[in-house]
Design an enzyme around this catalytic site. Structure first.
Site, mmCIF file in Angstrom:
data_model
loop_
_atom_site.group_PDB
_atom_site.id
_atom_site.type_symbol
_atom_site.label_atom_id
_atom_site.label_comp_id
_atom_site.label_asym_id
_atom_site.label_seq_id
_atom_site.Cartn_x
_atom_site.Cartn_y
_atom_site.Cartn_z
ATOM 1 N N HIS A 106 -14.998 -16.258 -15.658
ATOM 2 C CA HIS A 106 -15.600 -17.135 -14.648
ATOM 3 C C HIS A 106 -15.825 -16.319 -13.385
ATOM 4 O O HIS A 106 -15.016 -15.453 -13.039
ATOM 5 C CB HIS A 106 -14.657 -18.307 -14.339
ATOM 6 C CG HIS A 106 -14.893 -18.937 -13.004
ATOM 7 N ND1 HIS A 106 -14.143 -18.601 -11.885
ATOM 8 C CD2 HIS A 106 -15.798 -19.850 -12.591
ATOM 9 C CE1 HIS A 106 -14.562 -19.307 -10.855
ATOM 10 N NE2 HIS A 106 -15.568 -20.070 -11.248
ATOM 11 N N ARG A 259 -25.114 -32.801 -9.735
ATOM 12 C CA ARG A 259 -25.691 -32.951 -11.072
ATOM 13 C C ARG A 259 -24.606 -32.657 -12.108
ATOM 14 O O ARG A 259 -24.181 -31.511 -12.280
ATOM 15 C CB ARG A 259 -26.868 -31.984 -11.229
ATOM 16 C CG ARG A 259 -27.630 -32.127 -12.523
ATOM 17 C CD ARG A 259 -28.885 -31.253 -12.462
ATOM 18 N NE ARG A 259 -29.706 -31.440 -13.647
ATOM 19 C CZ ARG A 259 -29.621 -30.683 -14.741
ATOM 20 N NH1 ARG A 259 -28.719 -29.703 -14.790
ATOM 21 N NH2 ARG A 259 -30.420 -30.903 -15.769
#
EC number: 1.3.3.3
Length: 298
Positions: A106, A259
């Site tokens: 990540h 979103r």
């Protein structure tokens, strides 16, 4: 360009460069791009590569979004900014390799501005990168941290130690009493000298591929079987637990009406939980626990 636009231009280029590098190492799959707009302000471009030769799923999103009131997750540590309008831009990625011997990773780099009456009243940088192996190798972890320490060196003797420690503390699953992986760098609320802080953001963003790609190249062709694959899917469950319970970026995105498809892009495509699972004593799977505690890798 103003400060915000300079950061934005760097981030869009960074997304392009990382996508090109990942497509090259995968050799089969390509990123599919999804452009989106946010009703309250801004938008982004989410790119996802699926079912590749190396990556089961790789997601990397760029966003430039704004809002009229800071959500609670963003103002918790800065109560004086509660109710301010805001604009934020960033690149965030999570790569889930197919081969269990290739670590999940990540990375995130971001810039945030708070405004009142059209004037910027606060701005700061945040970001970092971290590594989550399932079958760890000391040399891989040492390489990862060596790149991190080297890129921190121009910014002071204490930078690597401080941001490594912050990473160990942030990516910690309290309910499991273990770190999410072997750490890396994490920082937030970095402000005070825009040029120096922006240079550090670029060093972290540019250093990510230097840290990760050599590990991928070293491990992507390792032979594995059903046992390793099942353990990988089980350990991916920890990734889901952290992202949905603790991760501030996920909470901020959901609280600010972001979103959801892009916010939850970080979740693995396949995962499993098993009640009461305990790896066999002395096994490679049991060995992972030795790595899920903060330690000095260099």
């Amino acid at each position: 360009m103003n400060e915000f636009e300079r950061v934005r231009a760097y981030l869009t280029d960074l997304q392009d460069r990382i996508c090109a590098a990942i497509e090259a190492v995968d050799g089969r799959a390509r990123f599919q791009e999804d452009l989106w707009q946010r009703a309250e302000g801004g938008g982004g471009r989410t790119r996802v590569l699926r079912d590749g030769a190396v990556f089961e799923q790789a997601g990397i999103g760029f966003s430039d979004v704004s809002g009229s009131r800071l959500p609670p997750s963003a103002s918790a540590n800065r109560p004086e900014l509660a109710g301010a309008s805001w604009r934020a831009t960033g690149v965030s990625l999570v790569f889930h390799p197919l081969n269990p011997y290739v670590p999940t990773t990540h990375a995130n780099v971001r810039f945030f501005q708070a405004q009142r009456d059209g004037e910027v009243v606060a701005s700061w940088f945040g970001g970092g990168f971290d590594l989550t192996p399932f079958y760890p190798f000391d040399e891989d972890v040492q390489h990862w941290h060596q790149v991190a320490r080297d890129l921190c060196a121009p910014f002071g003797d204490e930078r690597y130690a401080a941001h490594k420690r912050w990473c160990d503390e942030y990516f910690f699953l309290r309910h499991r009493n273990e770190t999410r992986g072997v750490g890396g760098l994490f920082f937030d609320d970095l402000h005070g000298d825009f040029e120096r802080d922006f240079a550090y953001l670029r060093a972290v963003g540019d250093g990510f591929l230097d840290a990760y790609l050599p590990i991928v190249q070293q491990r992507k062709d390792a032979i594995y079987g059903e046992r390793e694959r099942e353990f990988q899917l089980y350990r991916r469950g920890r990734y889901v637990e952290f992202n949905l319970v603790y991760d501030r970026g996920t909470l901020f995105g959901l609280q600010s009406g972001g979103r959801s498809e892009s916010i939850l892009m970080s979740l693995p495509p396949r995962v499993r939980w098993e009640y009461g699972f305990t790896p066999e004593a002395g096994s490679a799977e049991a060995r992972l626990a030795d790595y899920l505690v903060p330690r000095d890798w260099l």
